[in-house]
Design a protein around this motif. Structure first.
Motif, short mmCIF file in Angstrom:
data_model
loop_
_atom_site.label_atom_id
_atom_site.label_comp_id
_atom_site.label_asym_id
_atom_site.label_seq_id
_atom_site.Cartn_x
_atom_site.Cartn_y
_atom_site.Cartn_z
N THR A 1 -1.87 -5.41 -4.59
CA THR A 1 -2.06 -4.68 -3.35
C THR A 1 -3.45 -4.89 -2.80
O THR A 1 -3.65 -5.16 -1.62
CB THR A 1 -1.83 -3.17 -3.60
OG1 THR A 1 -0.59 -3.03 -4.28
CG2 THR A 1 -1.81 -2.41 -2.31
N PHE A 2 -4.43 -4.80 -3.69
CA PHE A 2 -5.83 -4.94 -3.28
C PHE A 2 -6.08 -6.32 -2.67
O PHE A 2 -6.62 -6.44 -1.57
CB PHE A 2 -6.73 -4.72 -4.49
CG PHE A 2 -8.19 -4.90 -4.19
CD1 PHE A 2 -8.87 -3.96 -3.45
CD2 PHE A 2 -8.86 -6.03 -4.64
CE1 PHE A 2 -10.21 -4.13 -3.17
CE2 PHE A 2 -10.20 -6.20 -4.35
CZ PHE A 2 -10.88 -5.25 -3.62
N ILE B 1 0.84 -1.20 0.00
CA ILE B 1 0.00 0.00 0.00
C ILE B 1 0.88 1.25 0.00
O ILE B 1 0.67 2.19 -0.78
CB ILE B 1 -0.93 0.02 1.23
CG1 ILE B 1 -2.01 -1.06 1.08
CG2 ILE B 1 -1.58 1.38 1.41
CD1 ILE B 1 -2.87 -1.24 2.30
N HIS C 1 -1.65 -2.65 -8.43
CA HIS C 1 -2.84 -2.33 -7.65
C HIS C 1 -3.64 -3.58 -7.33
O HIS C 1 -4.19 -3.73 -6.24
CB HIS C 1 -3.72 -1.34 -8.42
CG HIS C 1 -3.19 0.06 -8.36
ND1 HIS C 1 -3.75 1.09 -9.03
CD2 HIS C 1 -2.13 0.56 -7.69
CE1 HIS C 1 -3.06 2.21 -8.79
NE2 HIS C 1 -2.07 1.89 -7.98
N SER D 1 -4.32 -6.80 0.62
CA SER D 1 -4.94 -6.01 1.69
C SER D 1 -6.18 -6.72 2.19
O SER D 1 -6.46 -6.74 3.40
CB SER D 1 -5.32 -4.62 1.19
OG SER D 1 -4.22 -4.03 0.59
N ILE D 2 -6.98 -7.29 1.27
CA ILE D 2 -8.18 -8.00 1.70
C ILE D 2 -7.80 -9.18 2.59
O ILE D 2 -8.38 -9.41 3.65
CB ILE D 2 -8.96 -8.50 0.47
CG1 ILE D 2 -9.62 -7.31 -0.20
CG2 ILE D 2 -10.00 -9.53 0.88
CD1 ILE D 2 -10.64 -7.71 -1.21
#
Lengths: 113, 885
Positions: free
Chosen positions: B760-761, B509, B757, B764-765
């Motif tokens: 990262t997404f 992030i 992205h 992160s989840i």
């Protein structure tokens, strides 16, 4: 010695293999043959024969086939398989050497120790 | 033999259960009847005979039961019985079952979804014959692997003996007109050996003959099944018919199956290379992908040593072009998919952690339950259940959970996969082939089974070893010490795994945030870019091609809403590019002095249109033509590389073409301007040394380097995107020529970031889920602890302990667990994040800020999770607590 002997633990399988090795037999026939050969000196609980038969068949030592008994009843005949023949031989050898050892031990006199 | 026999006998008796039972009945009845007959013959009455037969036979049901056991049937019976019992037990505690199944479903779902992607992208072999024998051959020069020159390809082909087939390909796109609309179609220019190398047959027609791969042969094309269906309407009689490729009628000779995509480039057309003798002699222009199939019995190492010998020979033969140049082969699959490995493995590890956390949570719940179930289990043991049987029964209960969680997981994975396929990075090859298939289902089942053992075994063993008298004796007020320790350990483990995931996500992030603030080096707002490729037919003459682009610019300039328009050989973030070696003036002619640099051919309006700041000197003007002296503009990186301590203006370098006196005759370009660096490849990539030369001065041969393709860059006044107008403008100047990959500059930038992205997404989840699950774990352990110590707490409160004191005790315990997990997690993260370094931009894998922020966040969540049970502890009424039993 007329008294009936209780079967030694683990010997029923061997006796069944031996009985069947002399020719195809149904369950009741196996019982009769063992009693006949042993001259009625062995006591075998009739019901206990069947789990042993199924176990031997499950392991592939004996094979079964439906047929007709002497008095026209449907009966399952058991025969010894090739693997069973080897097994019987091995068990016989094992039994004999075991019996030798036990006899030797039991026959020991105090001065021999 | 006998194992097979047993299995068969087991299967027979299991599958033909009723037959077996019937046979057994018949046999036993027949035995008793035969015995009764014998008794009657001996003079016993019939009734008495039947009775005695029955008695002497013994308990018939027991015999049957033993017989069933002898055949192994009972095991299955018991398993089914245990499973049914498991379902009943879980039905009685729906809350627990729901939480456990949901947690497990989440873990299995995520793992299965990511596995199906890994399976599709990395594990499934390429759809070519015996793909392990196919290698990619590349040139190695100054430590980097590059495409191969036609001359080198041709020499290797002639000199090597390790390959059954060797072929080359270069990716190009073609202008096509199939239904009146010009479109741009991606394809490859390949040698006739290309299809033979991969051993894939066409579904219709044939592949190229060697004759068709000769210069001067009438043009032919092989098309993909996809193209045949969408653009040729699946016309069965298309073989032998012409289609217009780059303006020329070209005969379709074959259709390749839709699975045929050996280089993962989704090509739709293949045309023969038909190298000319001049091309075959060219050793300086490196643009071929070379694939070869090893001969049977030839290993990679042997082929590589043969290449080393060939390389030495070519270095001597072509000292100018091939000095320092060697060749490397590697398996095609790893060459094509190597880039995907790191991030996919990272995802797989992340979901693996998530699954472990989920299992730890369920194990925790089970341990808590096993205490309340102690009496039930002790009772069963007292009634004669063996420890073995009790363990099996508890495992069966977990198996029910595992299966239910697995089913939920597959459902979740199903939707997760469609989401990933729809939103995943377009550049990830074969991603669209991710699906729930036999191997995915097998994976999910194994994961479900393993995890039910993982979370079930410890509680089950613990329960089975329960001593009867202890259970019935014990009062519920005293907590089992060692049990609490196991549960605390599980929570500590969860927290540490969650922390590792959170640090990974945090780093990604932070890296993404830094990248989004990187200055691309020019004004990206209100800029539209599209690519235009002129076909060779009709535009072969450099002057014609140049004038066509100039007319296009004039027309685009005149469009309403357009502030200015320009062309550039490869616009930033638009993909592609060509590099050239520069030799600064004053340095001896030696490869060591050559600086590799990106070439940009631009119209004079480009720098002002893109608003790339001019740092020194002047911009190009329309007067910079080939009749005048050659000029160039360099970026700051190139200026710094060649002339670190001097001004670049007025300096000269030679490049790109040779003078009238042959190859060693340099063509000098004078630097007239220096511009700011542009992050042309991606915001997270280093700027390359770059030089610009004017369109009107470009070397005639460079039209071939760039495939007569230019990017049209248009700056609007901020109004709507004039896409239709741009299309018709291009078509009005060059009929049949499409403008493609048309999008705003900002869209192009986001598509270069799509991949990072996405990573990262997802991470992160996963990290957020891990945090949630481990805080549930902390909450669970503390709630349980408070419930177990109700009496202790009650006594302490009765003796005057303050509410704060009690709260702090419980909080302190929770935070202590979290802190131990945190410390372990930090150690793990320090080791693990190093693997992420290639995915990070501007952040060190051990970035202190990320580690600190993540640790604080985790402690905060742990505090909140501990606070609720702590509050509950203070509400204990001493009077009630002391009556707790």
């Amino acid at each position: 010695m007329d008294k009936q002997l209780d079967l030694l633990q683990g010997t029923l399988d061997m006796l069944i293999l031996k009985a069947v090795s002399l020719g195809p037999l149904h369950g009741y026939g196996i019982l009769l043959r063992i009693q006949q050969i042993s001259k009625d000196r062995l006591e075998i609980q009739q019901g206990s024969l069947y789990p042993a038969l199924y176990r031997l068949e499950h392991q592939g030592w004996i094979a079964s086939e439906w047929g007709e008994s002497e008095n026209k009843r449907k009966a399952k005949y058991y025969t010894l398989t090739a693997a069973g023949k080897g097994r019987l031989q091995a068990e016989t050898d094992n039994w004999n050497s075991m019996a030798d050892v036990i006899r030797g031990i039991l026959g020991t006199k105090p001065e021999e120790v | 033999m006998t194992i097979w026999n047993r299995l068969r006998s087991w299967l027979e008796s299991t599958l033909h259960r009723s037959q077996m039972e019937q046979d057994m009945d018949t046999e036993l009845q027949s035995h008793m009847a035969a015995y009764a007959d014998d008794l009657i013959r001996g003079g016993v009455s019939r009734a008495e005979a039947v009775r005695r037969a029955r008695v002497e036979f013994g308990g018939i049901e027991r015999v049957k039961e033993e017989a069933r056991e002898a055949r192994g049937v009972r095991l299955l019976d018991e398993l089914l019985q245990d499973l049914r019992h498991g379902v009943r037990v879980l039905e009685k505690s729906p809350g627990f079952a729901a939480v456990a199944i949901l947690t497990l479903g989440l873990g299995i779902g995520a793992t299965t979804a990511i596995f199906s992607v890994v399976n599709a992208v990395l594990l499934r072999p390429l759809a070519i014959e015996d793909s392990s024998r196919v290698v990619l051959l590349q040139e190695q020069w100054r430590g980097s692997l590059n495409d191969v020159s036609v001359g080198n390809y041709n020499d290797i082909k002639k000199l090597s003996s390790s390959y059954r087939e060797i072929s080359s390909s270069n990716n190009v796109s073609f202008n096509l007109e199939t239904q009146g609309i010009p479109e741009r179609v991606d394809g490859e220019i390949v040698t006739s050996s290309y299809f033979l190398t991969f051993g894939v047959q066409p579904i219709a027609g044939r592949v190229f003959t060697a004759d068709e791969d000769q210069p001067g042969h009438a043009p032919v094309v092989v098309v993909s099944e996809r193209f045949w269906r969408t653009s040729l309407h699946a016309d069965g009689s298309v073989i032998g018919k012409p289609i217009r490729v780059n303006g020329l009628p070209t005969t379709v000779v074959g259709v390749m199956p839709k699975t045929f995509d050996p280089l993962l480039s989704t090509s739709n057309l293949w045309v023969p290379a038909a190298f000319t003798p001049a091309q075959l002699a060219e050793h300086d222009d490196h643009y071929l992908a070379v694939m070869a199939r090893l001969k049977a019995g030839v290993e990679m190492a042997k082929a590589q040593s043969e290449l080393d010998v060939i390389a030495q020979r070519l270095q001597q033969q072509y000292p100018l072009d091939d000095a320092d140049r060697s060749f490397r082969i590697q398996p095609l699959a790893s060459a094509l998919l190597g880039d995907q490995r790191l991030s996919l493995r990272m995802m797989l590890a992340a979901v693996g952690f998530l699954l472990l956390i989920a299992c730890a949570n369920i194990a925790n719940l089970q341990l808590a339950r096993s205490r309340t179930r102690q009496k039930e289990i002790a009772l069963r043991a007292a009634l004669g259940a063996s420890p073995n049987r009790i363990v099996r029964q508890l495992l069966a209960e977990n198996l029910v959970l595992g299966l239910a969680g697995g089913m939920l997981g597959v459902l979740l994975a199903y939707s997760a996969i469609s989401w990933i396929v729809a939103h995943g990075p377009a550049e990830m090859p074969r991603l669209d082939q991710s699906r729930i298939d036999a191997s995915t289902l097998a994976f999910a089942s194994v994961v479900a089974l393993l995890s039910s053992f993982l979370f079930g075994l410890a509680p089950a063993l613990r329960s089975a070893s329960t001593r009867l008298n202890e259970v019935f004796k014990s009062a519920s007020g005293v907590a089992g010490g060692s049990r609490d320790r196991v549960r605390s350990l599980l929570v500590v483990g969860e927290v540490s795994l969650a922390l590792i995931l959170m640090v990974g996500a945090g780093l990604l992030i932070r890296s993404a945030l830094l990248v989004s603030h990187v200055d691309p080096g020019f004004d990206t707002s209100n800029v539209i870019v599209g690519r235009v490729g002129l076909p060779d037919a009709g535009y072969h003459e450099p002057a014609v091609a140049r004038q066509t682009f100039e007319h296009m610019l004039d027309a685009a300039d005149a469009l309403p809403g357009v502030e200015s328009a320009a062309v550039v050989s490869r616009a930033p973030f638009a993909g592609g590019g060509s590099s050239n070696g520069l030799l600064p003036e004053g340095k001896p002619v030696d490869l060591a002095n050559v600086v590799n640099s990106q070439l940009q051919i631009i119209s004079p309006s480009y720098l002002s249109t893109a608003r790339i700041p001019l740092k020194a000197g002047r911009d190009f003007t329309p007067q910079d033509t080939r009749e005048r002296s050659f000029v160039a503009i360099v970026n700051e990186t190139l200026a710094r590389t060649i002339w670190p301590d001097e001004t670049a203006i007025g300096k000269r370098f030679s490049c790109c073409e040779s003078g009238p006196k042959g190859r060693m005759d340099p063509t000098w370009h004078e630097v007239v301007g220096v511009v700011a660096d542009v992050r042309a490849v991606g915001l997270d990539r280093q700027t390359q040394p770059t030089f610009y030369i004017p369109l009107a001065q470009m070397p005639p041969a460079s039209w071939d380097w760039i495939g007569r393709t230019m990017d049209l860059v248009v700056r609007t006044r901020g109004g709507a995107v004039p896409i239709r107008e741009l299309q018709s403008t291009v078509a009005s100047v060059a009929p049949e020529v499409p403008i493609y990959r048309l999008s705003s500059m900002q869209q192009k930038i986001s598509s270069t970031l799509e991949r990072s992205h996405f990573d990262t997404f997802l991470l992160s989840i996963f990290a957020a889920t891990a945090l949630l699950l481990s805080s549930v774990g902390i909450y669970g352990v503390l709630s349980y602890m408070v419930a177990q110590r109700t009496r202790d707490i009650g006594i302490r409160m009765a003796l005057g302990a303050s509410e704060d004191r009690i709260v702090w005790d419980v909080l302190g315990f929770g935070v202590r667990l979290a802190a131990i997990g945190l410390a372990m997690g930090l150690a793990g993260a320090l080791a693990a994040t190093r693997l992420l370094s290639s995915l990070l931009y501007g952040v060190h894998p051990t970035d202190a800020i990320t580690f600190a922020v993540v640790s604080l966040l985790l402690l905060l969540v742990a505090l909140i999770a501990s606070y609720l049970p702590a509050r509950r502890a203070t509400r204990i009424d001493p009077l009630i607590a002391l009556r707790h039993d």
